[in-house]
Motif scaffolding. Structure first.
Motif, PDB file in Angstrom:
ATOM      1  N   THR A 170      -3.973  -7.960   8.078  1.00  0.00           N
ATOM      2  CA  THR A 170      -2.797  -8.125   7.377  1.00  0.00           C
ATOM      3  C   THR A 170      -2.916  -8.305   5.957  1.00  0.00           C
ATOM      4  O   THR A 170      -2.450  -7.994   5.077  1.00  0.00           O
ATOM      5  CB  THR A 170      -1.750  -9.069   7.966  1.00  0.00           C
ATOM      6  N   GLU A 171      -4.056  -9.377   5.837  1.00  0.00           N
ATOM      7  CA  GLU A 171      -4.604  -9.722   4.270  1.00  0.00           C
ATOM      8  C   GLU A 171      -5.057  -8.448   3.689  1.00  0.00           C
ATOM      9  O   GLU A 171      -4.555  -8.245   2.316  1.00  0.00           O
ATOM     10  CB  GLU A 171      -5.305 -11.011   4.491  1.00  0.00           C
ATOM     11  N   ARG A 203      -2.376  -6.159   2.640  1.00  0.00           N
ATOM     12  CA  ARG A 203      -1.300  -6.655   1.880  1.00  0.00           C
ATOM     13  C   ARG A 203      -2.191  -6.563   0.069  1.00  0.00           C
ATOM     14  O   ARG A 203      -1.281  -6.260  -0.665  1.00  0.00           O
ATOM     15  CB  ARG A 203      -0.865  -8.244   2.038  1.00  0.00           C
ATOM     16  N   GLN A 233      -1.750  -3.167  -0.855  1.00  0.00           N
ATOM     17  CA  GLN A 233      -0.614  -2.773  -1.324  1.00  0.00           C
ATOM     18  C   GLN A 233      -0.398  -3.137  -2.642  1.00  0.00           C
ATOM     19  O   GLN A 233       0.547  -2.696  -3.564  1.00  0.00           O
ATOM     20  CB  GLN A 233       0.714  -3.113  -0.361  1.00  0.00           C
ATOM     21  N   LYS A 234      -0.853  -4.421  -2.801  1.00  0.00           N
ATOM     22  CA  LYS A 234      -0.509  -5.135  -4.078  1.00  0.00           C
ATOM     23  C   LYS A 234      -1.251  -4.052  -5.214  1.00  0.00           C
ATOM     24  O   LYS A 234      -0.775  -4.122  -6.339  1.00  0.00           O
ATOM     25  CB  LYS A 234      -1.236  -6.485  -4.179  1.00  0.00           C
ATOM     26  N   VAL A 236       4.500  -6.340   6.594  1.00  0.00           N
ATOM     27  CA  VAL A 236       3.282  -6.929   5.821  1.00  0.00           C
ATOM     28  C   VAL A 236       3.825  -7.095   4.243  1.00  0.00           C
ATOM     29  O   VAL A 236       3.667  -8.299   3.570  1.00  0.00           O
ATOM     30  CB  VAL A 236       1.962  -6.100   5.528  1.00  0.00           C
ATOM     31  N   ALA A 237       4.599  -6.151   3.626  1.00  0.00           N
ATOM     32  CA  ALA A 237       4.974  -6.278   2.400  1.00  0.00           C
ATOM     33  C   ALA A 237       6.211  -7.419   2.211  1.00  0.00           C
ATOM     34  O   ALA A 237       6.343  -7.977   1.324  1.00  0.00           O
ATOM     35  CB  ALA A 237       5.483  -4.772   1.695  1.00  0.00           C
ATOM     36  N   LEU A 282       4.907 -11.572   5.781  1.00  0.00           N
ATOM     37  CA  LEU A 282       3.484 -11.453   6.406  1.00  0.00           C
ATOM     38  C   LEU A 282       3.382 -12.187   7.725  1.00  0.00           C
ATOM     39  O   LEU A 282       2.673 -11.754   8.613  1.00  0.00           O
ATOM     40  CB  LEU A 282       2.640 -11.992   5.455  1.00  0.00           C
TER      41      LEU A 282
END
Length: 517
Positions: free
Chosen positions: A333-334, A337, A340-341, A288-289, A292
């Motif tokens: 996944t979004e 992400r 993670q951000k 994912v990082a 994507l």
């Protein structure tokens, strides 16, 4: 139990909108197509059941093999560098080069230690079923299932079935048909030499998958909140003496079809995505990082294969589940992400504050170090003055010059003193190259010449020094007046005052003298 529809009632191929273009593998067996190169296009995952061992010192790099055939393990002469590249010539495949004798040596348990192959399977369900069997009957319980990218092994892998079919009746082993049934049910795939670490997407312990299985694999009355992982929630008998994978597949399909329509759709969508993420979780978060779309596509593909496993004909009638599965994976996944951000931004902010605190500490340390590292000898030299005492001349000064009046000049490059001091003692010039420290020359108890290089001297400066803005706080100087000088000054002052009073009394012009004074 629901009855499967007849072939005439099935939708036409044009109406099927399955994301998998070709025909997926059945629950067991291969069907009409059993070639690895043709199956790998629509079945991109392989699974391997194994017990982890201590990683060899030979294979300590990410590019080194993750699994090695027993013939090529670290106890033999084959080096790891030779296993990184394919041993086959361009255009050759394992299916075209290997013989029936090679596959028979691998299928025979007594000869497997000399086999160049590694066993894998196309079926995720067979991997779970076989892993639970090994967990129950084996002494080691740290059983794991590795998920492998099958497309990275193109040319180096072949199904066991296509290799077994190469044997002629004369060379067939006595256990040939037993091996054939095993290879057919398990969808066995043999990889030649080694499997590189780059092809292994993830490796997950068996017990971490139990609570992630769809509900038709579990007892309906099991406790999903049980904190202790075990095999008890599984709905099949894991201690059966002669287990049959064919019968297991039939039982799981029956349990799926006995569910209500809502529960079937729930297991086919949410349950499939959950199990797919459990298989790919370590790889999924990294992908994912970095990429994507790749993370979304691989997770969707695995979820599609899990969703249609219990009843392929049912999945053809519910095409809406493909859209639901893709939407769920995209949302996950979004969300991952964004999480993670946010974690990265928070970590960057934390590190920035840490760096600021460190800079502040370093600045404070440097200031304290500068203050504490001042040379005491140098500071003493800057404060104290050197005295040079010369022989004392006669105390009677010249009559024309009052003994208390002495003119002082600072000696720079051309030192000068008054005529009154030249008669008393010679001028002491500073030695070249010496430290520019102030020097006080004591000529007599009543005459002091204070030499400095930047300012004219005054009587007050011999006792104290004004604070310097560079040093911040003025330091008190010691009173360096000689006791004889103080006594002589008092005597001379008294004599002068008495002489002046006497002159005023005796002189006839005292009014004029007082007025002038």
């Amino acid at each position: 139990m629901s009855v499967p529809p007849k072939d005439s009632e099935l939708p036409t191929p044009a109406a099927i909108q399955s994301p998998i273009s070709g025909t997926p593998l059945p629950q067991y067996g291969f069907g009409s197509e059993f070639s690895f190169d043709s199956l790998v296009q629509d079945n991109p995952f392989l699974y391997r059941i194994y017990t982890p061992k201590t990683h060899s010192q030979i294979f300590d790099d990410a590019a080194d093999p993750y699994f090695v055939g027993q013939k090529f393990n670290e106890h033999f002469t084959r080096a790891a560098e030779q296993l990184k590249d394919s041993p086959l010539a361009p255009g050759e495949t394992v299916a075209s080069v290997c013989t029936y004798r090679d596959v028979a040596q691998h299928m025979d348990w007594t000869q497997r230690h000399m086999s160049p192959f590694i066993s894998t399977t196309f079926s995720f369900v067979w991997a779970i079923w076989e892993a639970t069997r090994r967990y129950r009957v084996g002494l080691k319980h740290d059983v794991e299932i590795a998920v492998i990218d099958a497309r990275m092994l193109a040319g180096r892998a072949a199904t066991a079935l296509e290799l077994l079919r190469k044997g002629n009746p004369r060379e067939k082993h006595l256990d040939h048909w037993k091996w054939y049934r095993y290879a057919l049910e398990s969808q066995d795939v043999l990889v030649y030499g080694a499997i590189p670490a780059s092809a292994v997407l993830a490796s997950v312990p068996l017990l971490s998958l139990i609570d992630k299985l769809p509900s038709y694999f579990l007892h309906q009355d099991c406790d999903p909140k049980s904190s202790q992982p075990s095999l008890d929630p599984l709905s099949w008998d894991t201690m059966e003496r002669k287990p049959s994978f064919r019968q297991f597949c039939q039982d799981m399909s029956d349990q799926f079809l006995r569910l209500s329509a809502e529960h079937r759709l729930r297991d086919a969508t949410g349950g499939s995505v959950r199990l797919a993420l459990a298989f790919l979780r370590p790889w999924f978060h990294r992908a994912v990082a970095k990429d994507l779309p790749a993370a979304t596509d691989k997770t969707c593909t695995l979820a599609f294969m899990i969703a249609q496993w219990p009843a392929q004909w049912w999945s053809r009638d519910h095409l809406e589940m493909w859209t639901v599965i893709r939407s769920l994976v995209q949302a996950l996944t979004e969300e991952v992400r964004e999480k993670q951000k946010a974690d990265v931004d928070e970590e960057v902010c934390r590190l920035r504050n840490v760096v600021s605190d460190l800079e502040r500490v370093v600045d404070d340390y440097e200031e304290a170090e500068v203050i504490s590292n001042v040379d005491p000898a140098k500071e003493k030299d800057d404060i104290e003055e050197d005295y040079v005492v010369l022989p004392t001349p006669p105390l009677s000064p010249p009559p024309s010059t009052p003994p208390s009046v002495v003119e002082c000049h600072y000696i720079d490059q051309t030192p000068t003193v008054s005529s009154a001091t030249q008669d008393v003692a010679p001028v002491i010039r500073p030695v070249e190259g010496s430290n520019s420290r102030p020097t006080t020359v004591v000529l007599s108890p009543t005459i002091i010449i204070h030499q400095q290089q930047q300012e004219r001297c005054s009587p007050a400066e011999t006792h104290s020094e004004s604070p310097s803005p560079e040093h911040g706080v003025a330091k008190p100087r010691k009173d360096r007046s000689h006791p004889f000088v103080e006594t002589a000054s008092c005597i001379i002052t008294g004599v002068l005052i008495g002489a002046f009073i006497t002159l005023c009394i005796i002189n006839s012009q005292r009014r004029t003298l007082i007025y002038v004074t």
